[in-house]
Design an enzyme around this catalytic site. Structure first.
Site, PDB file in Angstrom:
ATOM      1  N   HIS A   1     -50.077  -2.963  17.764  1.00 16.56           N
ATOM      2  CA  HIS A   1     -49.189  -2.253  18.690  1.00 16.56           C
ATOM      3  C   HIS A   1     -47.896  -1.808  17.996  1.00 16.56           C
ATOM      4  CE1 HIS A   1     -48.930  -6.559  18.507  1.00 16.56           C
ATOM      5  NE2 HIS A   1     -47.687  -6.555  18.907  1.00 16.56           N
TER       6      HIS A   1
ATOM      7  N   GLY B   1     -46.663 -16.037  17.887  1.00 17.62           N
ATOM      8  CA  GLY B   1     -46.774 -15.770  19.326  1.00 17.62           C
ATOM      9  C   GLY B   1     -48.176 -16.010  19.862  1.00 17.62           C
ATOM     10  N   TYR B   2     -48.719 -15.018  20.532  1.00 16.39           N
ATOM     11  CA  TYR B   2     -50.020 -15.147  21.201  1.00 16.39           C
ATOM     12  C   TYR B   2     -51.194 -14.770  20.288  1.00 16.39           C
ATOM     13  CZ  TYR B   2     -47.011 -15.335  25.323  1.00 16.39           C
ATOM     14  OH  TYR B   2     -46.029 -15.685  26.242  1.00 16.39           O
TER      15      TYR B   2
ATOM     16  N   ASN C   1     -38.241 -10.067   9.049  1.00 11.82           N
ATOM     17  CA  ASN C   1     -39.584  -9.567   8.686  1.00 11.82           C
ATOM     18  C   ASN C   1     -39.824  -8.159   9.199  1.00 11.82           C
ATOM     19  OD1 ASN C   1     -40.332 -11.901   7.354  1.00 11.82           O
ATOM     20  ND2 ASN C   1     -40.861 -12.893   9.295  1.00 11.82           N
TER      21      ASN C   1
ATOM     22  N   ASP D   1     -39.152  -3.468  21.658  1.00 14.64           N
ATOM     23  CA  ASP D   1     -39.432  -4.583  22.548  1.00 14.64           C
ATOM     24  C   ASP D   1     -40.936  -4.613  22.790  1.00 14.64           C
ATOM     25  OD1 ASP D   1     -38.238  -6.777  23.816  1.00 14.64           O
ATOM     26  OD2 ASP D   1     -38.474  -5.849  25.770  1.00 14.64           O
TER      27      ASP D   1
HETATM   28  P1  IMP Z   1     -40.467  -8.974  20.503  1.00 19.08           P
HETATM   29  O1  IMP Z   1     -39.977  -7.984  21.516  1.00 19.08           O
HETATM   30  O2  IMP Z   1     -41.055  -8.325  19.301  1.00 19.08           O
HETATM   31  O3  IMP Z   1     -39.433 -10.005  20.171  1.00 19.08           O
HETATM   32  O4  IMP Z   1     -41.685  -9.761  21.174  1.00 19.08           O
HETATM   33  C1  IMP Z   1     -41.525 -10.546  22.349  1.00 19.08           C
HETATM   34  C2  IMP Z   1     -42.577 -11.632  22.395  1.00 19.08           C
HETATM   35  O5  IMP Z   1     -43.882 -11.041  22.526  1.00 19.08           O
HETATM   36  C3  IMP Z   1     -42.675 -12.494  21.137  1.00 19.08           C
HETATM   37  O6  IMP Z   1     -41.758 -13.559  21.189  1.00 19.08           O
HETATM   38  C4  IMP Z   1     -44.117 -12.986  21.214  1.00 19.08           C
HETATM   39  O7  IMP Z   1     -44.257 -14.056  22.110  1.00 19.08           O
HETATM   40  C5  IMP Z   1     -44.840 -11.782  21.785  1.00 19.08           C
HETATM   41  N1  IMP Z   1     -45.348 -10.921  20.694  1.00 19.08           N
HETATM   42  C6  IMP Z   1     -44.801  -9.770  20.242  1.00 19.08           C
HETATM   43  N2  IMP Z   1     -45.522  -9.243  19.247  1.00 19.08           N
HETATM   44  C7  IMP Z   1     -46.551 -10.094  19.050  1.00 19.08           C
HETATM   45  C8  IMP Z   1     -47.638 -10.089  18.140  1.00 19.08           C
HETATM   46  O8  IMP Z   1     -47.811  -9.201  17.285  1.00 19.08           O
HETATM   47  N3  IMP Z   1     -48.499 -11.128  18.235  1.00 19.08           N
HETATM   48  C9  IMP Z   1     -48.343 -12.127  19.156  1.00 19.08           C
HETATM   49  N4  IMP Z   1     -47.346 -12.185  20.013  1.00 19.08           N
HETATM   50  C10 IMP Z   1     -46.450 -11.173  19.971  1.00 19.08           C
END
Ligand code: IMP
Length: 192
Positions: A176, A149-150, A11, A68
């Site tokens: 973000h 996620g959150y 995605n 990240d």
């Molecule tokens: P990543 O580095 O994008 O894989 O994000 C690490 C972790 O942060 C994810 O597994 C989620 O738990 C949380 N996270 C990242 N982006 C989001 C978002 O846009 N919404 C909610 N949780 C997020």
């Protein structure tokens, strides 16, 4: 120019493919045949994104970037931060992560939090970094079904809905990740 996005998340790749300028050919890890996991043992979002980008750059010699993201909760000293995805341990489970976060945050009046994304971009031998932050607050009950996620417990400042109650399009215009991505896109347009 060819540019690898060092992620297995289809995605994310698709989202950027639609935004990136025409003279850049975006390749995913599956496009280059990389199926492995890169160990993210850094102590910050910056370090982890750089570890991923450097790993791919050294293995394939191609220009690349990695992202990240972490949720940083004020009253929890910016936790879960780099541990966001595995906050409640393995196997990774968003509901358990949310439960743990709400438990740890109960009793604190200050529910302020932010999502922070860091992108590390390596072009030739040069390293560039782009940050995207969205501030908001954590609510105590889960609301909404969109996103991941959150999202169901995070309300961005200026809104009265959680990220999970916003449409994907609405979320993507303020998130973000989109802030960091737009900064990188502007940089690439100006310089490449
Ligand atoms: P990543 O580095 O994008 O894989 O994000 C690490 C972790 O942060 C994810 O597994 C989620 O738990 C949380 N996270 C990242 N982006 C989001 C978002 O846009 N919404 C909610 N949780 C997020």
């Amino acid at each position: 120019m060819e540019l690898i996005f060092a992620t297995h998340n289809k995605n994310k790749v698709l989202e950027i493919k639609n935004l990136i300028q025409k003279n850049i050919k975006l390749l995913s890890l599956s496009d280059i045949g990389f199926k492995g996991e890169i160990i993210e043992d850094g102590k910050s979002l910056d370090q982890n994104s750089l570890i991923k980008a450097k790993y791919i750059k050294s293995k394939y010699g191609m220009n690349c970037f990695a992202d990240d993201t972490g949720l940083e909760v004020h009253s929890l000293n910016k936790k879960p931060g780099i541990y966001s995805s595995r906050y409640a341990g393995y196997p990774i489970n968003s509901n358990n992560n949310i439960k743990k976060l709400l438990k740890n945050l109960s009793g604190f009046n200050n529910k302020n939090a932010r999502f922070r994304t860091v992108i590390s971009l390596i072009i030739n031998e040069n390293i560039y970094s782009f940050e995207g932050i969205i501030n908001g607050k954590i609510i105590e009950e889960i609301k909404g079904n969109n996103g991941f996620g959150y999202d169901p417990i995070f309300i961005p400042n200026g809104y009265n809905k959680t990220f999970a109650e916003l449409s994907l399009k609405e979320k993507n215009t303020i998130s973000h990740r989109s802030i960091a991505i737009n900064k990188m896109m502007n940089f690439l347009k100006k310089n490449y």
